[in-house]
Scaffold this active site. Structure first.
Site, PDB file in Angstrom:
ATOM      1  N   HIS A  50       0.806  -1.214   0.000  1.00 33.04           N
ATOM      2  CA  HIS A  50       0.000   0.000   0.000  1.00 33.04           C
ATOM      3  C   HIS A  50       0.843   1.270   0.000  1.00 33.04           C
ATOM      4  O   HIS A  50       0.324   2.351   0.301  1.00 33.04           O
ATOM      5  CB  HIS A  50      -0.926   0.009   1.215  1.00 33.04           C
ATOM      6  CG  HIS A  50      -1.985  -1.040   1.190  1.00 33.04           C
ATOM      7  ND1 HIS A  50      -2.942  -1.132   0.205  1.00 33.04           N
ATOM      8  CD2 HIS A  50      -2.232  -2.078   2.039  1.00 33.04           C
ATOM      9  CE1 HIS A  50      -3.738  -2.163   0.442  1.00 33.04           C
ATOM     10  NE2 HIS A  50      -3.326  -2.756   1.545  1.00 33.04           N
ATOM     11  N   ASP A  89      16.649 -11.165  -3.167  1.00 39.20           N
ATOM     12  CA  ASP A  89      17.966 -10.865  -3.734  1.00 39.20           C
ATOM     13  C   ASP A  89      18.448  -9.459  -3.364  1.00 39.20           C
ATOM     14  O   ASP A  89      19.651  -9.186  -3.412  1.00 39.20           O
ATOM     15  CB  ASP A  89      17.948 -11.038  -5.255  1.00 39.20           C
ATOM     16  CG  ASP A  89      18.067 -12.497  -5.682  1.00 39.20           C
ATOM     17  OD1 ASP A  89      18.390 -13.338  -4.828  1.00 39.20           O
ATOM     18  OD2 ASP A  89      17.834 -12.796  -6.869  1.00 39.20           O
TER      19      ASP A  89
END
Length: 270
Positions: A50, A89
């Protein structure tokens, strides 16, 4: 020189002798993230669901918070394997996935976080911050120790499946979202309604029975204290944007909305 990563938030919870308290970083700002990281809160939650956050802004916020002892979690926008792979990552060690309503969904998410053969996470740590570009010894082999994943229950369906969701192997804990839960129960905007609070507390007991830590979002201080007494192990008690909104409104109320003594008139011609 070999590097060592920080303990996961799941580990911090396992060692804590009290509930841990955190705050949302919803602004997308690295400056706000650093201010929140230095506040003394136990953890921060950077939001991608959000808030105006992409990979670049999340990375900047991770950098900003990295000089402080506060644990940092990231909520991804959805349980998508590509998004989760990219966020991991970046070096995110603590992950939250929203809108999980079944054990099957939870099992799929657990698999997205782990490398084969346990899961389906793509292997790219040599090129990524996650393993510090191969500077963390045995990162690939020991990645399960460096990453934890929490899921968020926010619907009536999820409530009905709480015990099964919490029992899924590879899920480290569960966060209850009273706002969406209230909407699911036909009580939109009433996250402190007694029926919502009762449902959240009932879920705590089921999550605890599965041996997992239960958390909850509770910006109302009285609700936060009540949930802590009811067994919540971690509670999100505020957000950067809310603190700024309410703080700036108070400034306006103090200096504009209240009558003040008029300033002395300046001489004419100045």
């Amino acid at each position: 020189m070999p590097l060592q990563l920080n303990p996961t938030f799941a580990y911090e919870l396992s060692q804590a002798q009290r509930p841990l308290y955190g705050g949302w970083v919803s602004s997308g700002s690295a400056v706000a993230a650093e201010i929140m990281a230095g506040s003394g809160l136990d953890m921060l939650l950077i939001d991608m669901e959000h808030a105006p956050n992409g990979l670049d802004s999340v990375l900047a916020q991770l950098h900003a918070a990295s000089g402080y002892p506060t644990s940092v979690m990231v909520r991804v926008p959805a349980g998508d394997p590509v998004i989760i792979k990219q966020v991991l990552d970046l070096g995110v060690q603590n992950l939250l996935v929203p809108m999980v309503s079944t054990a099957e969904q939870a099992a799929q998410i657990a698999a997205m976080v782990q490398y084969p053969p346990r899961g389906i996470r793509g292997v790219g740590s040599a090129l990524a911050r996650s393993g510090r570009w191969n500077r963390v010894p045995n990162y690939v082999q020991e990645a399960a120790e460096h990453v934890c994943v929490f899921v968020q229950i926010e619907t009536q369906e999820g409530l009905a499946n709480t015990a099964e969701i919490a029992a899924v192997e590879g899920i480290d804990g569960v966060l209850l979202g009273p706002s969406d839960l209230a909407a699911s129960m036909g009580l939109l905007g009433q996250q402190t309604h007694p029926d919502v609070v009762s449902a959240v507390k009932s879920a705590f007991a089921q999550i605890d029975a599965a041996g997992k830590p239960a958390g909850v979002n509770a910006f109302d201080p009285s609700a936060a204290h009540d949930y802590a007494a009811a067994g919540a192990r971690w509670i999100l008690v505020g957000a950067d944007v809310v603190l700024m909104a309410r703080g700036s409104e108070k400034l306006a109320a103090d200096f504009i909305d209240q009558p003040t003594t008029p300033a002395a008139e300046l001489p004419s011609g100045t």
